[in-house]
Design a protein around this motif. Structure first.
Motif, PDB file in Angstrom:
ATOM      1  N   ARG A   1      33.625  40.645  56.591  1.00  0.00           N
ATOM      2  CA  ARG A   1      33.485  39.929  55.325  1.00  0.00           C
ATOM      3  C   ARG A   1      32.038  39.570  55.013  1.00  0.00           C
ATOM      4  NH1 ARG A   1      36.931  34.737  55.657  1.00  0.00           N
ATOM      5  NH2 ARG A   1      35.862  34.452  53.647  1.00  0.00           N
ATOM      6  N   LEU A   2      31.150  39.718  55.966  1.00  0.00           N
ATOM      7  CA  LEU A   2      29.764  39.290  55.796  1.00  0.00           C
ATOM      8  C   LEU A   2      28.926  40.448  55.281  1.00  0.00           C
ATOM      9  CD1 LEU A   2      29.385  37.186  59.072  1.00  0.00           C
ATOM     10  CD2 LEU A   2      30.097  36.434  56.796  1.00  0.00           C
ATOM     11  N   ILE A   3      28.275  40.221  54.153  1.00  0.00           N
ATOM     12  CA  ILE A   3      27.484  41.253  53.475  1.00  0.00           C
ATOM     13  C   ILE A   3      26.008  40.855  53.571  1.00  0.00           C
ATOM     14  CG2 ILE A   3      27.143  42.559  51.365  1.00  0.00           C
ATOM     15  CD1 ILE A   3      29.946  42.826  52.583  1.00  0.00           C
ATOM     16  N   SER A   4      25.182  41.723  54.125  1.00  0.00           N
ATOM     17  CA  SER A   4      23.749  41.431  54.247  1.00  0.00           C
ATOM     18  C   SER A   4      23.040  41.704  52.931  1.00  0.00           C
ATOM     19  CB  SER A   4      23.123  42.268  55.367  1.00  0.00           C
ATOM     20  OG  SER A   4      23.244  43.647  55.080  1.00  0.00           O
ATOM     21  N   LEU A   5      22.168  40.784  52.538  1.00  0.00           N
ATOM     22  CA  LEU A   5      21.397  40.894  51.298  1.00  0.00           C
ATOM     23  C   LEU A   5      19.924  40.687  51.642  1.00  0.00           C
ATOM     24  CD1 LEU A   5      23.715  38.709  49.052  1.00  0.00           C
ATOM     25  CD2 LEU A   5      23.665  41.210  49.175  1.00  0.00           C
ATOM     26  N   GLY A   6      19.064  41.488  51.030  1.00  0.00           N
ATOM     27  CA  GLY A   6      17.672  41.487  51.461  1.00  0.00           C
ATOM     28  C   GLY A   6      16.684  40.815  50.549  1.00  0.00           C
ATOM     29  N   SER A   7      17.059  40.486  49.308  1.00  0.00           N
ATOM     30  CA  SER A   7      16.080  39.950  48.363  1.00  0.00           C
ATOM     31  C   SER A   7      16.787  39.094  47.323  1.00  0.00           C
ATOM     32  CB  SER A   7      15.337  41.100  47.669  1.00  0.00           C
ATOM     33  OG  SER A   7      16.228  41.852  46.862  1.00  0.00           O
ATOM     34  N   PRO A   8      16.036  38.294  46.554  1.00  0.00           N
ATOM     35  CA  PRO A   8      16.650  37.515  45.469  1.00  0.00           C
ATOM     36  C   PRO A   8      17.333  38.391  44.428  1.00  0.00           C
ATOM     37  CG  PRO A   8      14.464  36.664  45.980  1.00  0.00           C
ATOM     38  CD  PRO A   8      14.613  37.936  46.753  1.00  0.00           C
ATOM     39  N   GLU A   9      16.797  39.583  44.204  1.00  0.00           N
ATOM     40  CA  GLU A   9      17.441  40.496  43.259  1.00  0.00           C
ATOM     41  C   GLU A   9      18.821  40.916  43.760  1.00  0.00           C
ATOM     42  OE1 GLU A   9      14.377  40.836  44.444  1.00  0.00           O
ATOM     43  OE2 GLU A   9      13.227  40.236  42.667  1.00  0.00           O
ATOM     44  N   ASP A  10      18.917  41.149  45.077  1.00  0.00           N
ATOM     45  CA  ASP A  10      20.223  41.481  45.649  1.00  0.00           C
ATOM     46  C   ASP A  10      21.183  40.305  45.529  1.00  0.00           C
ATOM     47  OD1 ASP A  10      19.209  43.935  46.326  1.00  0.00           O
ATOM     48  OD2 ASP A  10      18.789  43.415  48.414  1.00  0.00           O
ATOM     49  N   TYR A  11      20.652  39.099  45.671  1.00  0.00           N
ATOM     50  CA  TYR A  11      21.483  37.907  45.502  1.00  0.00           C
ATOM     51  C   TYR A  11      22.109  37.902  44.110  1.00  0.00           C
ATOM     52  CZ  TYR A  11      19.594  35.565  49.697  1.00  0.00           C
ATOM     53  OH  TYR A  11      19.261  35.229  50.973  1.00  0.00           O
ATOM     54  N   GLU A  12      21.265  38.062  43.086  1.00  0.00           N
ATOM     55  CA  GLU A  12      21.741  37.989  41.705  1.00  0.00           C
ATOM     56  C   GLU A  12      22.749  39.092  41.412  1.00  0.00           C
ATOM     57  OE1 GLU A  12      19.960  37.887  37.135  1.00  0.00           O
ATOM     58  OE2 GLU A  12      18.643  38.269  38.859  1.00  0.00           O
ATOM     59  N   ARG A  13      22.441  40.300  41.858  1.00  0.00           N
ATOM     60  CA  ARG A  13      23.350  41.426  41.601  1.00  0.00           C
ATOM     61  C   ARG A  13      24.704  41.195  42.255  1.00  0.00           C
ATOM     62  NH1 ARG A  13      24.742  44.917  44.921  1.00  0.00           N
ATOM     63  NH2 ARG A  13      22.977  44.453  46.300  1.00  0.00           N
ATOM     64  N   ALA A  14      24.694  40.762  43.507  1.00  0.00           N
ATOM     65  CA  ALA A  14      25.962  40.586  44.218  1.00  0.00           C
ATOM     66  C   ALA A  14      26.792  39.466  43.612  1.00  0.00           C
ATOM     67  CB  ALA A  14      25.674  40.307  45.691  1.00  0.00           C
ATOM     68  N   LEU A  15      26.154  38.389  43.189  1.00  0.00           N
ATOM     69  CA  LEU A  15      26.894  37.271  42.607  1.00  0.00           C
ATOM     70  C   LEU A  15      27.452  37.633  41.238  1.00  0.00           C
ATOM     71  CD1 LEU A  15      24.612  34.253  43.613  1.00  0.00           C
ATOM     72  CD2 LEU A  15      26.909  34.747  44.478  1.00  0.00           C
ATOM     73  N   ARG A  16      26.691  38.390  40.453  1.00  0.00           N
ATOM     74  CA  ARG A  16      27.180  38.762  39.121  1.00  0.00           C
ATOM     75  C   ARG A  16      28.331  39.767  39.222  1.00  0.00           C
ATOM     76  NH1 ARG A  16      24.416  36.481  35.240  1.00  0.00           N
ATOM     77  NH2 ARG A  16      22.218  35.894  35.544  1.00  0.00           N
ATOM     78  N   GLN A  17      28.276  40.669  40.181  1.00  0.00           N
ATOM     79  CA  GLN A  17      29.368  41.631  40.337  1.00  0.00           C
ATOM     80  C   GLN A  17      30.649  40.941  40.781  1.00  0.00           C
ATOM     81  OE1 GLN A  17      27.861  44.550  43.073  1.00  0.00           O
ATOM     82  NE2 GLN A  17      26.828  45.727  41.463  1.00  0.00           N
ATOM     83  N   GLY A  18      30.515  39.916  41.595  1.00  0.00           N
ATOM     84  CA  GLY A  18      31.700  39.214  42.055  1.00  0.00           C
ATOM     85  C   GLY A  18      32.428  39.954  43.161  1.00  0.00           C
ATOM     86  N   PRO A  19      33.372  39.310  43.800  1.00  0.00           N
ATOM     87  CA  PRO A  19      34.058  39.920  44.949  1.00  0.00           C
ATOM     88  C   PRO A  19      34.935  41.119  44.592  1.00  0.00           C
ATOM     89  CG  PRO A  19      35.088  37.818  44.345  1.00  0.00           C
ATOM     90  CD  PRO A  19      33.843  37.944  43.521  1.00  0.00           C
ATOM     91  N   ARG A  20      35.330  41.245  43.333  1.00  0.00           N
ATOM     92  CA  ARG A  20      36.226  42.339  42.949  1.00  0.00           C
ATOM     93  C   ARG A  20      35.485  43.580  42.489  1.00  0.00           C
ATOM     94  NH1 ARG A  20      40.195  38.364  39.461  1.00  0.00           N
ATOM     95  NH2 ARG A  20      41.135  37.287  41.277  1.00  0.00           N
ATOM     96  N   ASN A  21      34.204  43.476  42.305  1.00  0.00           N
ATOM     97  CA  ASN A  21      33.423  44.616  41.815  1.00  0.00           C
ATOM     98  C   ASN A  21      32.337  45.022  42.806  1.00  0.00           C
ATOM     99  OD1 ASN A  21      34.836  44.713  39.290  1.00  0.00           O
ATOM    100  ND2 ASN A  21      33.620  42.939  38.610  1.00  0.00           N
ATOM    101  N   GLY A  22      32.583  44.801  44.075  1.00  0.00           N
ATOM    102  CA  GLY A  22      31.622  45.205  45.086  1.00  0.00           C
ATOM    103  C   GLY A  22      30.571  44.165  45.395  1.00  0.00           C
ATOM    104  N   GLY A  23      30.711  42.961  44.842  1.00  0.00           N
ATOM    105  CA  GLY A  23      29.747  41.902  45.107  1.00  0.00           C
ATOM    106  C   GLY A  23      30.287  40.905  46.123  1.00  0.00           C
TER     107      GLY A  23
END
Length: 913
Positions: free
Chosen positions: A715-737
């Motif tokens: 369940r743990l997804i590694s993120l490397g930058s603030p841009e990755d943070y924003e992208r993952a949060l906007r996609q949400g858990p149902r769209n690959g975020g």
């Protein structure tokens, strides 16, 4: 009947005669003394013990007529001779032995004392190991070096030194004393970096070689622990080698004070050599008996009976004789002095050794018990023994040699530390044990300076401190490499550099990058490299967590942090004033002021040439502001006529186009953006659900979530930058975020400073901080912790935080004072500046034109071309134009016509002829 009378009478007689036999006091009691006569301690001790025996025998209150007889033996600083002399004394049937002064001899004789049950009372053997249970018949009537080394360690800690060099004589006294010092320093997070032993019978050459070998080393704090040396050879050699300068610190144990006190006439040259040396001296409180004995000693010196001065060990020797005499007095009141052959000794015929003359003292155990119960006030102070068979500590004087004089700069007492008041004055008072309350008078160090030396230089062969630095790929404001230059910079690096300035010694260092720079490195791996001696320290945004503290030491945290949850939030609320949200307050104010400025300037530029801008004042004001605000909607009926007015309008309309399009886009975003919300309420909801969770690469959040909270690693997804943070949060858990991100608070604050659709859910669910990692037991960890506390107190930590993260306002302030999708003035200030500059320039050009016309008008008034024209001109305009403002109010066409008539008056005149 006779039988009944005879039995009680017999019993009575037996009791009476038995009591007389038991209480029979001997005429003479023998005691022995073993020490080196021709030594600093021995010369004083010999005379002191002889005086004590004389005083005891002259005192009718002690021994009650029994003579105390003292047998003294000279061992000449030789262990073998000490053993022989001990056996010879025991043949004299001594009940106690005073001495020896040498710890090495004491170790040997203590075994003999154990076997023959003869108490051994030493006034000068200070080796701490003699207090072991191995030597039950050894009693120490002087202070143990365990106390002295505790005082020395506190002195070193008081001045902030972390590494010292120990010079000592290589025997039981020297080795065990320095071992005690090492143990005490470890408690203060300091250490003996180098131990430099000298032979027991060292000479000038040995000292020279040893000191020369110590020169290339880094520490400059020397602790000298040798036997008393009247020649002061170590300091004499150090002066010749130029090692008594202000870069050095010389600390001496009480051998130095004993040596100086033994000089019958103070040697001024010797004191000059000792300039700046600091030493310890066993504290003996002032008293009337002590002063009387010192006066008596001076009298003996004047008569030539004494060749040496009285030192502290002489006082202890005197008191030791009295302690033994008092104990014997109590012993013979209860027991007879008897000796018997030992059954443990081998058969003398088999060994051919005359051992039958060695007898065991039958009352040795009882006399030992009486000795340990001793409690009286002597010349040296209260004579009383503790459970370790050592005299109860009286503390130490701290002395400083300056300008060929010995200065007492303070006192040390176990439990209360350093004070400028004697320990006996502190009894019964509420004494603080805090190091903050320690005090000493000013000390003059070698070289004559009163400023505390740093005690450290860069060693000739010193390896710089290897500092591991993470090569971050995101959030590079904390620490990063500067453009592939192998130079590092960042908030954490600046804190390190400022802290190093406050550490009281030089620390050579070099930075070594850790990681490839493409992604954030593993901080657990960085800490392990410190523990494995790949790095000496690690500097960066390193969280202080439990598993890391088990393998390294951390400094004081320089920033507080903790794990928090970041998730999408609903920031938008229905409001009737939503149309105001696209601009900040500053933006609205500047925009409104711009409309007013354009209205005024266009009216000024058009008033003389455009009839739409003329008329009654009320009409002109209405026209002025309606024209300005109508440009926003492109509905203005008035047209600009002047060239300056049109030029200003071009720039103004361009600014309006940019502002209105930006406003429209921002308002559309506010009204049409998908309203984000989250069902994440806290860490519990993340644990109980199966949503994916984001974490920063290299952060300890991964191990905490998986190991401590038992969240599945899938369940743990590694993120490397603030841009990755924003992208993952906007996609949400149902769209690959992800449903939420778990990260440390400083990173989250920076991320949210430019984000408004996300926020922190709840409070931090862990509490920790960032610190610098050092190898275990590194003294630099304590020094850096103290330096970080000073940076916090003087405000430097806050200044560094503002330097790196508050260039456009601190993250928390930027987030607090900004609304979603708001346009700030900083984004448009260049455009506003351009419009204002052009508008002001146009106004200046117009003003200059008006001034020139007005000057021309005034000149024509004063110098008309013809009387007729002058009369006509004056008649028409003299009543209308009184000043400059009235002149400007005239229409441009009338002014031009007036100037035309004045320039060509002769044309009208010739037609009349």
């Amino acid at each position: 009947m006779r039988y009944l009378v005879f039995v009680p009478l017999s019993v009575f007689m037996l009791v009476v005669f038995g009591g007389i036999v038991c209480c029979q006091r001997p005429a003479v009691v023998n005691i022995g003394a073993i020490f080196t006569f021709n030594s600093v301690i021995g010369r004083a001790a010999k005379v002191a013990m002889e005086a004590a025996v004389s005083d005891v025998n002259a005192d009718p209150m002690i021994l009650n007529g029994t003579e105390l007889k003292l047998f003294m033996r000279d061992v000449k600083c030789n262990v073998f001779m000490g053993s022989i002399e001990a056996f010879q004394l025991i043949e004299k049937e001594v009940v106690a032995i005073i001495g020896p002064q040498s710890s090495s001899i004491a170790h040997m004789i203590s075994e003999v004392a154990n076997g023959l049950k003869v108490p051994l009372v030493s006034f000068a053997a200070t080796d701490p190991t003699l207090s072991a249970l191995q030597f039950p018949y050894f009693i120490r009537s002087t202070q143990s070096d365990s106390q002295q080394m505790a005082a020395m360690a506190d002195l070193i800690d008081f001045y902030g030194w972390k590494e010292v060099i120990a010079i000592y004589v290589d025997d039981d006294y020297g080795r065990n004393g320095i071992s005690a010092l090492s143990n005490m320093l470890e408690k203060n997070m300091a250490k003996v970096s180098y131990k430099l032993p000298l032979p027991v019978q060292f000479n000038q050459h040995d000292i020279t070689v040893l000191l020369n070998n110590s020169k290339p080393l880094g520490p400059r704090v020397y602790v000298v622990h040798v036997s008393p040396d009247p020649g002061l050879r170590i300091f004499t050699t150090a002066q010749k080698l130029q090692m008594m300068t202000n870069n050095y610190v010389w600390l001496a144990t009480d051998w130095l004070s004993a040596t100086l006190e033994s000089f019958s006439k103070m040697n001024q040259t010797s004191l000059r050599i000792l300039q700046g040396v600091v030493g310890l001296r066993q504290h003996t409180p002032d008293s009337i008996p002590k002063k009387a004995f010192l006066s008596r000693w001076s009298g003996m010196q004047q008569k030539g009976l004494v060749s040496a001065g009285l030192n502290t060990y002489g006082l202890y020797a005197y008191d030791t004789v009295w302690a033994v005499a008092r104990s014997i007095d109590k012993f013979i009141n209860e027991h007879n002095i008897t000796f018997s052959a030992s059954h443990e000794l081998p058969d003398s015929k088999a060994t051919r050794v005359q051992l039958e003359q060695l007898k065991v003292f039958d009352g040795g155990t009882f006399l030992l018990r009486k000795l340990l119960q001793t409690n009286f006030t002597g010349l040296s102070g209260q004579v009383q023994f503790n459970q370790d068979r050592n005299i109860v500590s009286r503390g130490y004087d701290v002395i400083n040699i300056d300008k060929m004089e010995i200065h007492r700069v303070g006192y040390w007492f176990d439990g209360s530390g350093f004070s400028v008041l004697p320990p006996e004055t502190l009894k019964g008072k509420n004494v603080s044990h805090s190091q903050l309350d320690w005090k000493l008078q000013n000390i003059t160090w070698p070289g004559g300076k009163t400023e505390t030396p740093r005690g450290w230089v860069i060693a000739d062969n010193a390896r710089p401190l290897r500092i591991g630095v993470p090569r971050r790929a995101s959030f590079v404001g904390f620490v990063t490499e500067e453009h592939d230059s192998h130079k590092v910079q960042g908030y954490c690096i600046d804190i390190l550099l400022e802290a190093l300035k406050l550490v009281p010694y030089d620390v050579p260092y070099k930075f070594e990058l850790f990681g490839d720079g493409l992604s954030n490195p593993s901080y657990d791996g960085l800490v392990k490299m410190v523990a494995n001696d790949v790095f000496d320290a690690a500097v960066g945004d390193i969280a202080i967590v439990t598993n890391r503290t088990k393998i390294v030491d951390f400094s004081q945290p320089y920033i507080s942090t903790g794990l928090v949850i970041v998730a999408p939030i609903n920031n938008h609320k229905a409001s009737a004033w939503v149309f105001l949200k696209p601009f900040t307050v500053e933006m609205w104010c500047v925009t409104a002021a711009s409309f007013v400025m354009i209205a005024v300037v266009i009216w000024i530029l058009e008033h003389r040439v455009n009839d739409d801008f003329r008329g009654p004042p009320r009409r002109q004001i209405a026209t002025m502001f309606l024209f300005s605000f109508s440009t926003l909607f492109k509905t203005n009926q008035e047209a600009t006529v002047s060239s300056l007015g049109r030029f200003v309008m071009v720039v103004w309309l361009f600014l309006l186009m940019v502002i209105t399009s930006s406003y429209t886009a921002s308002l559309s975003s506010i009204l049409t953006v998908q309203q984000l919300s989250t069902s994440v309420k806290g860490i519990e909801s993340l644990i109980t659900n199966d949503w994916p969770i984001g974490y920063q690469v290299g952060s300890f959040a991964y191990s905490y979530l998986s190991d401590s909270l038992r969240i599945q690693k899938s369940r743990l997804i590694s993120l490397g930058s603030p841009e990755d943070y924003e992208r993952a949060l906007r996609q949400g858990p149902r769209n690959g975020g992800v449903a939420a991100i778990v990260d440390e608070l400083p990173y989250v604050q920076l991320f949210l400073s430019n984000q408004t659709d996300f926020g922190i859910i709840g409070q931090p669910f862990t509490r920790s901080g960032w610190g610098f990692a050092f190898q275990r037991d590194s003294p630099l960890a304590v020094g850096m912790s103290t330096a970080i506390l000073k940076l916090s107190e003087n405000g430097m930590l806050q200044k560094l935080h503002e330097k790196w993260f508050c260039k456009e306002g601190c993250p928390e302030e930027r987030r607090q004072h900004s609304e979603p999708h708001q346009l700030r003035l900083i984004s448009f200030w260049g455009l506003y500046l351009l419009c204002g500059t052009i508008t002001f320039t146009a106004f200046l050009v117009f003003l200059l034109r008006m001034v020139c016309q007005y000057v021309r008008y005034k000149q024509q008034q004063m110098h008309p071309h013809s009387p007729s024209s002058s009369s006509s001109f004056s008649t028409r305009y003299s009543k209308a134009v009184f000043n400059f403002f009235d002149f400007i109010d005239e229409k441009e066409e009338a002014i031009k016509k007036m100037f035309t008539q004045c320039d060509y008056p002769q044309v009208h005149g010739s037609s009349g002829r």
